[in-house]
Design a protein around this motif. Structure first.
Motif, PDB file in Angstrom:
ATOM      1  N   GLY A  82      38.540  32.391  48.972  1.00  0.00           N
ATOM      2  CA  GLY A  82      39.818  31.799  49.345  1.00  0.00           C
ATOM      3  C   GLY A  82      39.904  30.325  49.036  1.00  0.00           C
ATOM      4  O   GLY A  82      38.940  29.581  49.138  1.00  0.00           O
ATOM      5  N   GLY A  83      41.087  29.890  48.620  1.00  0.00           N
ATOM      6  CA  GLY A  83      41.335  28.492  48.343  1.00  0.00           C
ATOM      7  C   GLY A  83      40.972  28.053  46.933  1.00  0.00           C
ATOM      8  O   GLY A  83      41.173  26.905  46.578  1.00  0.00           O
ATOM      9  N   THR A  84      40.432  28.947  46.108  1.00  0.00           N
ATOM     10  CA  THR A  84      40.099  28.563  44.732  1.00  0.00           C
ATOM     11  C   THR A  84      41.371  28.447  43.905  1.00  0.00           C
ATOM     12  O   THR A  84      42.389  29.065  44.205  1.00  0.00           O
ATOM     13  N   ASN A  85      41.301  27.649  42.844  1.00  0.00           N
ATOM     14  CA  ASN A  85      42.496  27.439  42.023  1.00  0.00           C
ATOM     15  C   ASN A  85      42.765  28.584  41.057  1.00  0.00           C
ATOM     16  O   ASN A  85      43.860  28.720  40.548  1.00  0.00           O
ATOM     17  N   SER A  86      41.772  29.411  40.772  1.00  0.00           N
ATOM     18  CA  SER A  86      42.003  30.585  39.931  1.00  0.00           C
ATOM     19  C   SER A  86      40.972  31.657  40.259  1.00  0.00           C
ATOM     20  O   SER A  86      39.874  31.363  40.722  1.00  0.00           O
ATOM     21  N   GLN A 107      35.760  36.662  39.942  1.00  0.00           N
ATOM     22  CA  GLN A 107      35.095  35.406  39.611  1.00  0.00           C
ATOM     23  C   GLN A 107      36.002  34.251  40.007  1.00  0.00           C
ATOM     24  O   GLN A 107      37.127  34.133  39.522  1.00  0.00           O
ATOM     25  N   ALA A 108      35.498  33.411  40.926  1.00  0.00           N
ATOM     26  CA  ALA A 108      36.271  32.268  41.434  1.00  0.00           C
ATOM     27  C   ALA A 108      36.107  31.099  40.482  1.00  0.00           C
ATOM     28  O   ALA A 108      35.009  30.642  40.225  1.00  0.00           O
ATOM     29  N   GLY A 109      37.209  30.622  39.968  1.00  0.00           N
ATOM     30  CA  GLY A 109      37.197  29.517  39.013  1.00  0.00           C
ATOM     31  C   GLY A 109      37.244  30.060  37.602  1.00  0.00           C
ATOM     32  O   GLY A 109      36.525  30.990  37.268  1.00  0.00           O
ATOM     33  N   GLU A 142      46.635  46.594  48.280  1.00  0.00           N
ATOM     34  CA  GLU A 142      46.292  46.567  49.704  1.00  0.00           C
ATOM     35  C   GLU A 142      45.584  45.268  50.076  1.00  0.00           C
ATOM     36  O   GLU A 142      45.634  44.838  51.218  1.00  0.00           O
ATOM     37  N   TRP A 143      44.919  44.646  49.119  1.00  0.00           N
ATOM     38  CA  TRP A 143      44.218  43.379  49.336  1.00  0.00           C
ATOM     39  C   TRP A 143      45.110  42.175  49.027  1.00  0.00           C
ATOM     40  O   TRP A 143      44.673  41.043  49.077  1.00  0.00           O
ATOM     41  N   GLY A 144      46.376  42.423  48.680  1.00  0.00           N
ATOM     42  CA  GLY A 144      47.308  41.334  48.410  1.00  0.00           C
ATOM     43  C   GLY A 144      47.300  40.844  46.979  1.00  0.00           C
ATOM     44  O   GLY A 144      47.847  39.779  46.674  1.00  0.00           O
ATOM     45  N   ILE A 145      46.712  41.594  46.063  1.00  0.00           N
ATOM     46  CA  ILE A 145      46.668  41.211  44.654  1.00  0.00           C
ATOM     47  C   ILE A 145      47.620  42.109  43.885  1.00  0.00           C
ATOM     48  O   ILE A 145      47.446  43.326  43.845  1.00  0.00           O
ATOM     49  N   LYS A 146      48.623  41.489  43.274  1.00  0.00           N
ATOM     50  CA  LYS A 146      49.600  42.241  42.496  1.00  0.00           C
ATOM     51  C   LYS A 146      49.280  42.051  41.024  1.00  0.00           C
ATOM     52  O   LYS A 146      49.340  40.955  40.501  1.00  0.00           O
ATOM     53  N   ALA A 147      48.918  43.150  40.373  1.00  0.00           N
ATOM     54  CA  ALA A 147      48.572  43.114  38.953  1.00  0.00           C
ATOM     55  C   ALA A 147      49.167  44.337  38.268  1.00  0.00           C
ATOM     56  O   ALA A 147      49.283  45.400  38.866  1.00  0.00           O
ATOM     57  N   GLU A 148      49.550  44.172  37.021  1.00  0.00           N
ATOM     58  CA  GLU A 148      50.079  45.275  36.223  1.00  0.00           C
ATOM     59  C   GLU A 148      48.950  46.001  35.498  1.00  0.00           C
ATOM     60  O   GLU A 148      49.019  47.197  35.283  1.00  0.00           O
ATOM     61  N   LYS A 149      47.924  45.227  35.085  1.00  0.00           N
ATOM     62  CA  LYS A 149      46.771  45.799  34.407  1.00  0.00           C
ATOM     63  C   LYS A 149      45.570  44.901  34.641  1.00  0.00           C
ATOM     64  O   LYS A 149      45.700  43.764  35.100  1.00  0.00           O
ATOM     65  N   LEU A 150      44.399  45.422  34.356  1.00  0.00           N
ATOM     66  CA  LEU A 150      43.160  44.667  34.515  1.00  0.00           C
ATOM     67  C   LEU A 150      42.495  44.514  33.154  1.00  0.00           C
ATOM     68  O   LEU A 150      42.591  45.414  32.342  1.00  0.00           O
ATOM     69  N   PRO A 151      41.823  43.442  32.895  1.00  0.00           N
ATOM     70  CA  PRO A 151      41.557  42.274  33.739  1.00  0.00           C
ATOM     71  C   PRO A 151      42.788  41.397  33.895  1.00  0.00           C
ATOM     72  O   PRO A 151      43.704  41.428  33.076  1.00  0.00           O
ATOM     73  N   VAL A 152      42.781  40.586  34.970  1.00  0.00           N
ATOM     74  CA  VAL A 152      43.884  39.682  35.267  1.00  0.00           C
ATOM     75  C   VAL A 152      43.314  38.380  35.831  1.00  0.00           C
ATOM     76  O   VAL A 152      42.246  38.377  36.436  1.00  0.00           O
ATOM     77  N   THR A 153      44.016  37.284  35.602  1.00  0.00           N
ATOM     78  CA  THR A 153      43.642  35.990  36.178  1.00  0.00           C
ATOM     79  C   THR A 153      44.773  35.529  37.076  1.00  0.00           C
ATOM     80  O   THR A 153      45.927  35.476  36.649  1.00  0.00           O
ATOM     81  N   VAL A 157      44.209  31.713  45.221  1.00  0.00           N
ATOM     82  CA  VAL A 157      43.802  32.697  46.220  1.00  0.00           C
ATOM     83  C   VAL A 157      43.963  32.057  47.589  1.00  0.00           C
ATOM     84  O   VAL A 157      43.366  31.016  47.857  1.00  0.00           O
ATOM     85  N   PRO A 158      44.776  32.642  48.475  1.00  0.00           N
ATOM     86  CA  PRO A 158      44.936  32.045  49.802  1.00  0.00           C
ATOM     87  C   PRO A 158      43.635  32.114  50.596  1.00  0.00           C
ATOM     88  O   PRO A 158      42.821  33.023  50.381  1.00  0.00           O
ATOM     89  N   PRO A 159      43.422  31.161  51.488  1.00  0.00           N
ATOM     90  CA  PRO A 159      42.206  31.204  52.313  1.00  0.00           C
ATOM     91  C   PRO A 159      42.148  32.498  53.116  1.00  0.00           C
ATOM     92  O   PRO A 159      43.162  32.980  53.606  1.00  0.00           O
TER      93      PRO A 159
END
Length: 191
Positions: A82-86, A107-109, A142-153, A157-159
């Protein structure tokens, strides 16, 4: 919960009984990095946190060879990131008999990553890769990540929230008993 100054909440789920510190060899960096594993009662790895950038402060570097018994209520999900910029999210498919399952790699960052979280307890089974990707995308929602396909950046990320946990016991083990020495772990981590 912090262990050696590292937030390990993402490793905590209700089935976790132990946290173990070790090192992981990363072929992409050609060096070993400290890692912390969460294990269930049977000793199976549930989640892994690999520390890519270590703190310079004494006492804040994970020391390999420790086994910590914990009691957990709740799921930490992405609290450690949480709190990372990407945040980069990718999927690694694996065969389980005639089914496909998946591990998620966070991967954070983006430019200078700080940690990698590998989630092995993703509750999906599929017949083919398309169905697997659809189920994993639904799981990520369910974890709050909205993605159309993977991989995604993701850009932010909220704390995360704290997980109720209690440290019960700490033991020092020989590294020969570390998950690092299982025959397929290094291959599983990064292909």
């Amino acid at each position: 919960m912090k262990l050696f100054g590292v937030n390990v909440d993402s490793l905590l789920t209700p089935e976790v009984r132990y946290l173990m510190t070790s090192t992981s060899f990363l072929p992409s960096l050609d060096e070993e990095r400290p890692s912390i594993y969460s294990l269930d009662e049977g000793g199976r790895i549930i989640r892994e946190l690999i520390i890519l950038r270590e703190s310079k402060l004494p006492g804040r570097r994970p020391q390999p060879g420790y086994k910590v018994k914990v009691e957990v209520k709740g799921d930490g999900r992405l609290s450690s990131l949480g709190g990372t910029n990407s945040l980069s999210v990718s999927l690694r498919a694996k065969n389980i008999r005639e089914w496909l399952s998946a591990d998620l790699i966070f991967q954070a960052g983006y430019i200078n990553p700080s940690v990698t979280l590998i989630v092995r307890d993703v509750p999906v089974l599929a017949n083919d890769e398309g169905e697997l990707q659809t189920q994993v995308i639904n799981f990520l929602r369910e974890w709050g990540i909205k993605a159309e396909k993977l991989p995604v950046t993701l850009n932010y990320v909220p704390p995360g929230k704290k997980v109720k946990s209690r440290l019960i016991d700490i033991d020092y083990l020989s590294l020969a008993f570390s998950p690092k020495f299982s025959s397929d772990l290094a291959r599983d981590l990064f292909g």
